[in-house]
Design a protein around this motif. Structure first.
Motif, PDB file in Angstrom:
ATOM      1  N   VAL A   1       0.842  -1.199   0.000  1.00 18.98           N
ATOM      2  CA  VAL A   1       0.000   0.000   0.000  1.00 18.98           C
ATOM      3  C   VAL A   1       0.878   1.250   0.000  1.00 18.98           C
ATOM      4  O   VAL A   1       1.930   1.278   0.650  1.00 18.98           O
ATOM      5  CB  VAL A   1      -0.926   0.026   1.241  1.00 18.98           C
ATOM      6  N   ASN A   2       0.458   2.258  -0.736  1.00 16.74           N
ATOM      7  CA  ASN A   2       1.006   3.607  -0.600  1.00 16.74           C
ATOM      8  C   ASN A   2      -0.157   4.594  -0.685  1.00 16.74           C
ATOM      9  O   ASN A   2      -1.310   4.182  -0.871  1.00 16.74           O
ATOM     10  CB  ASN A   2       2.108   3.870  -1.639  1.00 16.74           C
ATOM     11  N   PRO A   3       0.077   5.897  -0.515  1.00 15.31           N
ATOM     12  CA  PRO A   3      -1.049   6.834  -0.502  1.00 15.31           C
ATOM     13  C   PRO A   3      -1.824   6.938  -1.812  1.00 15.31           C
ATOM     14  O   PRO A   3      -2.874   7.587  -1.850  1.00 15.31           O
ATOM     15  CB  PRO A   3      -0.385   8.169  -0.155  1.00 15.31           C
ATOM     16  N   ARG A   4      -1.366   6.293  -2.887  1.00 21.47           N
ATOM     17  CA  ARG A   4      -2.079   6.333  -4.159  1.00 21.47           C
ATOM     18  C   ARG A   4      -2.766   5.005  -4.497  1.00 21.47           C
ATOM     19  O   ARG A   4      -3.914   4.987  -4.923  1.00 21.47           O
ATOM     20  CB  ARG A   4      -1.109   6.664  -5.308  1.00 21.47           C
ATOM     21  N   PHE A   5      -2.020   3.910  -4.330  1.00 17.89           N
ATOM     22  CA  PHE A   5      -2.485   2.633  -4.853  1.00 17.89           C
ATOM     23  C   PHE A   5      -2.373   1.525  -3.813  1.00 17.89           C
ATOM     24  O   PHE A   5      -1.598   1.608  -2.859  1.00 17.89           O
ATOM     25  CB  PHE A   5      -1.669   2.222  -6.081  1.00 17.89           C
ATOM     26  N   ILE A   6      -3.148   0.464  -4.076  1.00 19.11           N
ATOM     27  CA  ILE A   6      -3.053  -0.790  -3.329  1.00 19.11           C
ATOM     28  C   ILE A   6      -2.752  -1.889  -4.346  1.00 19.11           C
ATOM     29  O   ILE A   6      -3.427  -2.007  -5.365  1.00 19.11           O
ATOM     30  CB  ILE A   6      -4.363  -1.112  -2.591  1.00 19.11           C
ATOM     31  N   ALA A   7      -1.730  -2.681  -4.060  1.00 18.17           N
ATOM     32  CA  ALA A   7      -1.381  -3.824  -4.911  1.00 18.17           C
ATOM     33  C   ALA A   7      -1.683  -5.105  -4.155  1.00 18.17           C
ATOM     34  O   ALA A   7      -1.285  -5.256  -3.001  1.00 18.17           O
ATOM     35  CB  ALA A   7       0.086  -3.765  -5.306  1.00 18.17           C
ATOM     36  N   VAL A   8      -2.374  -6.030  -4.818  1.00 21.26           N
ATOM     37  CA  VAL A   8      -2.752  -7.305  -4.206  1.00 21.26           C
ATOM     38  C   VAL A   8      -2.392  -8.425  -5.180  1.00 21.26           C
ATOM     39  O   VAL A   8      -2.783  -8.390  -6.353  1.00 21.26           O
ATOM     40  CB  VAL A   8      -4.256  -7.361  -3.873  1.00 21.26           C
ATOM     41  N   VAL A   9      -1.648  -9.433  -4.689  1.00 18.83           N
ATOM     42  CA  VAL A   9      -1.311 -10.591  -5.516  1.00 18.83           C
ATOM     43  C   VAL A   9      -2.554 -11.445  -5.679  1.00 18.83           C
ATOM     44  O   VAL A   9      -3.230 -11.781  -4.700  1.00 18.83           O
ATOM     45  CB  VAL A   9      -0.180 -11.408  -4.868  1.00 18.83           C
ATOM     46  N   THR A  10      -2.858 -11.801  -6.910  1.00 20.02           N
ATOM     47  CA  THR A  10      -4.102 -12.512  -7.214  1.00 20.02           C
ATOM     48  C   THR A  10      -3.803 -13.892  -7.791  1.00 20.02           C
ATOM     49  O   THR A  10      -2.699 -14.167  -8.270  1.00 20.02           O
ATOM     50  CB  THR A  10      -4.964 -11.720  -8.208  1.00 20.02           C
ATOM     51  N   GLU A  11      -4.817 -14.721  -7.746  1.00 15.66           N
ATOM     52  CA  GLU A  11      -4.737 -16.071  -8.329  1.00 15.66           C
ATOM     53  C   GLU A  11      -5.107 -15.983  -9.799  1.00 15.66           C
ATOM     54  O   GLU A  11      -6.098 -15.333 -10.176  1.00 15.66           O
ATOM     55  CB  GLU A  11      -5.693 -17.005  -7.594  1.00 15.66           C
ATOM     56  N   CYS A  12      -4.311 -16.600 -10.642  1.00 10.37           N
ATOM     57  CA  CYS A  12      -4.634 -16.615 -12.066  1.00 10.37           C
ATOM     58  C   CYS A  12      -4.042 -17.865 -12.693  1.00 10.37           C
ATOM     59  O   CYS A  12      -3.110 -18.472 -12.162  1.00 10.37           O
ATOM     60  CB  CYS A  12      -4.122 -15.351 -12.767  1.00 10.37           C
ATOM     61  N   ALA A  13      -4.584 -18.245 -13.829  1.00  5.90           N
ATOM     62  CA  ALA A  13      -4.116 -19.434 -14.535  1.00  5.90           C
ATOM     63  C   ALA A  13      -3.091 -19.034 -15.595  1.00  5.90           C
ATOM     64  O   ALA A  13      -3.200 -17.984 -16.222  1.00  5.90           O
ATOM     65  CB  ALA A  13      -5.293 -20.151 -15.190  1.00  5.90           C
ATOM     66  N   GLY A  14      -2.071 -19.861 -15.758  1.00  3.94           N
ATOM     67  CA  GLY A  14      -1.113 -19.644 -16.824  1.00  3.94           C
ATOM     68  C   GLY A  14      -0.071 -18.587 -16.533  1.00  3.94           C
ATOM     69  O   GLY A  14       0.468 -17.990 -17.468  1.00  3.94           O
ATOM     70  N   GLY A  15       0.254 -18.336 -15.290  1.00  6.47           N
ATOM     71  CA  GLY A  15       1.282 -17.347 -14.968  1.00  6.47           C
ATOM     72  C   GLY A  15       1.013 -16.685 -13.632  1.00  6.47           C
ATOM     73  O   GLY A  15       0.211 -17.177 -12.825  1.00  6.47           O
ATOM     74  N   GLY A  16       1.687 -15.573 -13.390  1.00  4.85           N
ATOM     75  CA  GLY A  16       1.517 -14.851 -12.142  1.00  4.85           C
ATOM     76  C   GLY A  16       1.083 -13.427 -12.406  1.00  4.85           C
ATOM     77  O   GLY A  16       1.473 -12.815 -13.409  1.00  4.85           O
ATOM     78  N   ALA A  17       0.263 -12.884 -11.512  1.00  3.17           N
ATOM     79  CA  ALA A  17      -0.252 -11.535 -11.714  1.00  3.17           C
ATOM     80  C   ALA A  17      -0.570 -10.906 -10.374  1.00  3.17           C
ATOM     81  O   ALA A  17      -0.747 -11.591  -9.362  1.00  3.17           O
ATOM     82  CB  ALA A  17      -1.502 -11.557 -12.601  1.00  3.17           C
ATOM     83  N   PHE A  18      -0.630  -9.588 -10.379  1.00  6.97           N
ATOM     84  CA  PHE A  18      -1.162  -8.856  -9.230  1.00  6.97           C
ATOM     85  C   PHE A  18      -1.958  -7.675  -9.758  1.00  6.97           C
ATOM     86  O   PHE A  18      -1.758  -7.205 -10.884  1.00  6.97           O
ATOM     87  CB  PHE A  18      -0.058  -8.416  -8.262  1.00  6.97           C
ATOM     88  N   ILE A  19      -2.892  -7.239  -8.949  1.00 14.96           N
ATOM     89  CA  ILE A  19      -3.800  -6.171  -9.349  1.00 14.96           C
ATOM     90  C   ILE A  19      -3.415  -4.892  -8.619  1.00 14.96           C
ATOM     91  O   ILE A  19      -2.965  -4.932  -7.475  1.00 14.96           O
ATOM     92  CB  ILE A  19      -5.264  -6.575  -9.042  1.00 14.96           C
ATOM     93  N   VAL A  20      -3.546  -3.758  -9.299  1.00 15.79           N
ATOM     94  CA  VAL A  20      -3.264  -2.449  -8.715  1.00 15.79           C
ATOM     95  C   VAL A  20      -4.534  -1.618  -8.811  1.00 15.79           C
ATOM     96  O   VAL A  20      -5.024  -1.353  -9.914  1.00 15.79           O
ATOM     97  CB  VAL A  20      -2.104  -1.745  -9.441  1.00 15.79           C
ATOM     98  N   ILE A  21      -5.091  -1.252  -7.664  1.00 14.28           N
ATOM     99  CA  ILE A  21      -6.307  -0.451  -7.630  1.00 14.28           C
ATOM    100  C   ILE A  21      -6.048   0.835  -6.866  1.00 14.28           C
ATOM    101  O   ILE A  21      -5.122   0.919  -6.051  1.00 14.28           O
ATOM    102  CB  ILE A  21      -7.484  -1.219  -6.981  1.00 14.28           C
TER     103      ILE A  21
END
Length: 518
Positions: free
Chosen positions: A48-68
């Protein structure tokens, strides 16, 4: 060393500003619909920072994380753009402490990648990193940014190697630490980044000089299992969490100069999840949150015995998978908020903000006693300066509206400085007040249930900006308070605190009497 119970610690504790800190869930700030990762790695999976939240997510075929956006509330669309450049599961993410638009990630694909996030958030999937770090031979489990130097990143992998990377020359690591014979499970820098504490599968704690990899101190391999280590920046101590020989979860305090025996050990419970420690050097508060637990214990730490004073415990029926922590510059000072977690609740696919506030009947104005100068989002050193052997503490900033970073050497008033006329803190440049990502400026949603005035960064609030125009006037007409009035107020506070202690003791005696009668 014999443990000290929570009750004994509480009796030794003198009432302070943070004695009655309470945790409050931000119901209106929840984000649901997140497909949180199922990885068994004991990491936070949230940054977390004052602009965004990054969360590691489950996905098929590789690795990903979401930034909201930190402003986002409600359901997160399954089609929301992701950072998906890794070919295997993402194991850790960390925001650059000096750049709110840059984030690093590591993965089971043996790589570390650095990403630049657009100021207004992601509009499409991000697959091409700005920097790709390729040197580890096995999956990379941990990453950590240097706390005071720009463009320095540390990584640790299952090959038992720790690398220090310089991001402007990312071809090869600038430092290689080969002192561990088994997997490194935790890393922690001290305040100026001159020391690195590590915990290894061999149950040893090591203090390492990160430029050379030289081991300065090493704890003996005892019966206790250590899982996490953390520098208590301002106290020359370390705190570790793990399990005792009786498989009880515990934490311990260590003298930085002597790792032969802990200063204090305290058993917590018989749970199985890893205990994550979080320390706030500004308030001297230590938070202990267990993986799979619903509760968070918090303590006040001091340099004198008994060192640890139990304050209270936040309890919830929802177990947490991981936690992200908001930097101090992103807190809401108008409601005396001193710490904020973002809890990952896997069972509910939920991201839940949890705010710790100092309860006060009147919160008008800036509360100087609970908001001392804190670490700023500007580096104190360049990568070259640090690699040449320079050490420097973090630049400090005041959370008072209308102030910006100042050198840590200026945080204390010099002996020849007139206390009534302290040196000015640099005013915030108007070009830094940017519109937060995905934010509706006219109707910003709430993050915490009753924090209607909160902005994603208090440096962007109306009070902060407007204070520039009246800062000269406020300095020209300071409020005059006599020493006699201050003494009277202090006496009244002491009397009130003493009365509270007496009432608490009477209540405790009544409860004991009632239990004995049954």
């Amino acid at each position: 060393m014999a443990g000290v119970t929570d009750t004994e610690m509480s009796q030794c504790h003198s009432c302070g500003a943070f004695h009655h800190v309470i945790g409050k869930v931000g119901v209106k700030g929840r984000c649901h619909g997140l497909s949180i990762t199922h990885s068994v790695q004991d990491n936070q999976f949230c940054a977390v920072n004052p602009r965004f939240i990054a969360v590691v997510t489950e996905c098929a075929g590789g690795g990903a994380f979401i930034v909201i956006s930190v402003r986002h509330t409600g359901r997160v669309s399954p089609l929301h753009p992701r950072v998906c450049g890794h070919s295997a599961r993402v194991l850790d993410v960390k925001w650059d402490p000096f750049n709110d638009l840059r984030i690093a990630s590591c993965s089971e694909d043996c790589t570390v990648k650095v990403w630049n996030i657009p100021p207004n958030g992601l509009k499409d999937d991000l697959t091409v990193p700005s920097v790709d770090l390729l040197a580890h031979g096995r999956r990379v489990s941990l990453i950590e940014w240097h706390p005071t130097a720009r463009d320095l990143l540390l990584s640790s992998a299952y090959d038992c190697k720790v690398f220090v990377w310089r991001l402007d020359t990312p071809e090869v690591p600038v430092c290689v630490i080969n002192t561990h014979s088994e997997l490194v499970v935790c890393l922690s820098f001290n305040a100026d980044g001159s020391l690195l504490a590590t915990v290894c599968k061999d149950k040893k704690i090591r203090i390492i000089e990160p430029r050379t990899g030289r081991v300065l101190q090493e704890s003996c391999c005892g019966s206790r299992k250590v899982s996490r280590i953390l520098f208590l920046w301002d106290l020359k101590m370390l705190v570790s969490t793990g399990n005792s020989c009786w498989n009880q979860r515990q934490f311990a305090l260590w003298d930085l100069e002597d790792l032969s025996e802990p200063l204090l050990e305290e058993d917590l419970d018989g749970g199985s999840g890893v205990i994550f420690p979080f320390y706030d050097a500004d308030t001297h508060m230590l938070y202990l949150a267990g993986k799979g637990d619903g509760n968070i214990r918090y303590y006040e730490v001091s340099a004198e015995r008994p060192f640890i004073h139990f304050l209270s415990e936040y309890r919830s029926t929802s177990p947490q998978r991981g936690l992200g922590v908001m930097p101090k510059r992103g807190l809401n000072i108008s409601v005396c908020e001193v710490f904020r977690f973002y809890r990952l609740l896997t069972v509910k696919h939920l991201l839940e903000p949890l705010s710790f506030c100092v309860p006060r009947t009147r919160c008008e104005g800036f509360q100087e006693d609970i908001y001392p100068a804190t670490a700023a989002n500007e580096p104190a050193l360049t990568a070259d300066e640090w690699l040449r052997g320079q050490n420097k503490g973090p630049l400090m900033m005041s959370l008072r509206p209308g102030a910006k970073a100042l050198d840590s050497t200026e945080a204390e008033t010099p002996a020849n400085q007139d206390a009534e006329h302290p040196p000015d803190i640099i005013a915030l440049d108007s070009t830094e007040a940017e519109t937060p990502a995905n934010q509706d400026a006219e109707h910003p949603p709430d993050i915490i249930a009753d924090l209607q005035d909160w902005t994603e960064d208090d440096t962007e609030s109306y009070d902060w900006i407007s204070s520039r125009t009246c800062s000269d006037l406020s300095r020209a007409e300071p409020a005059e308070v006599s020493c006699h009035q201050i003494q009277n107020l202090q006496e009244q506070l002491e009397q009130r605190d003493e009365k509270i202690r007496q009432l608490e003791l009477e209540l405790k005696n009544m409860r004991n009497h009632m239990r004995a009668s049954f």
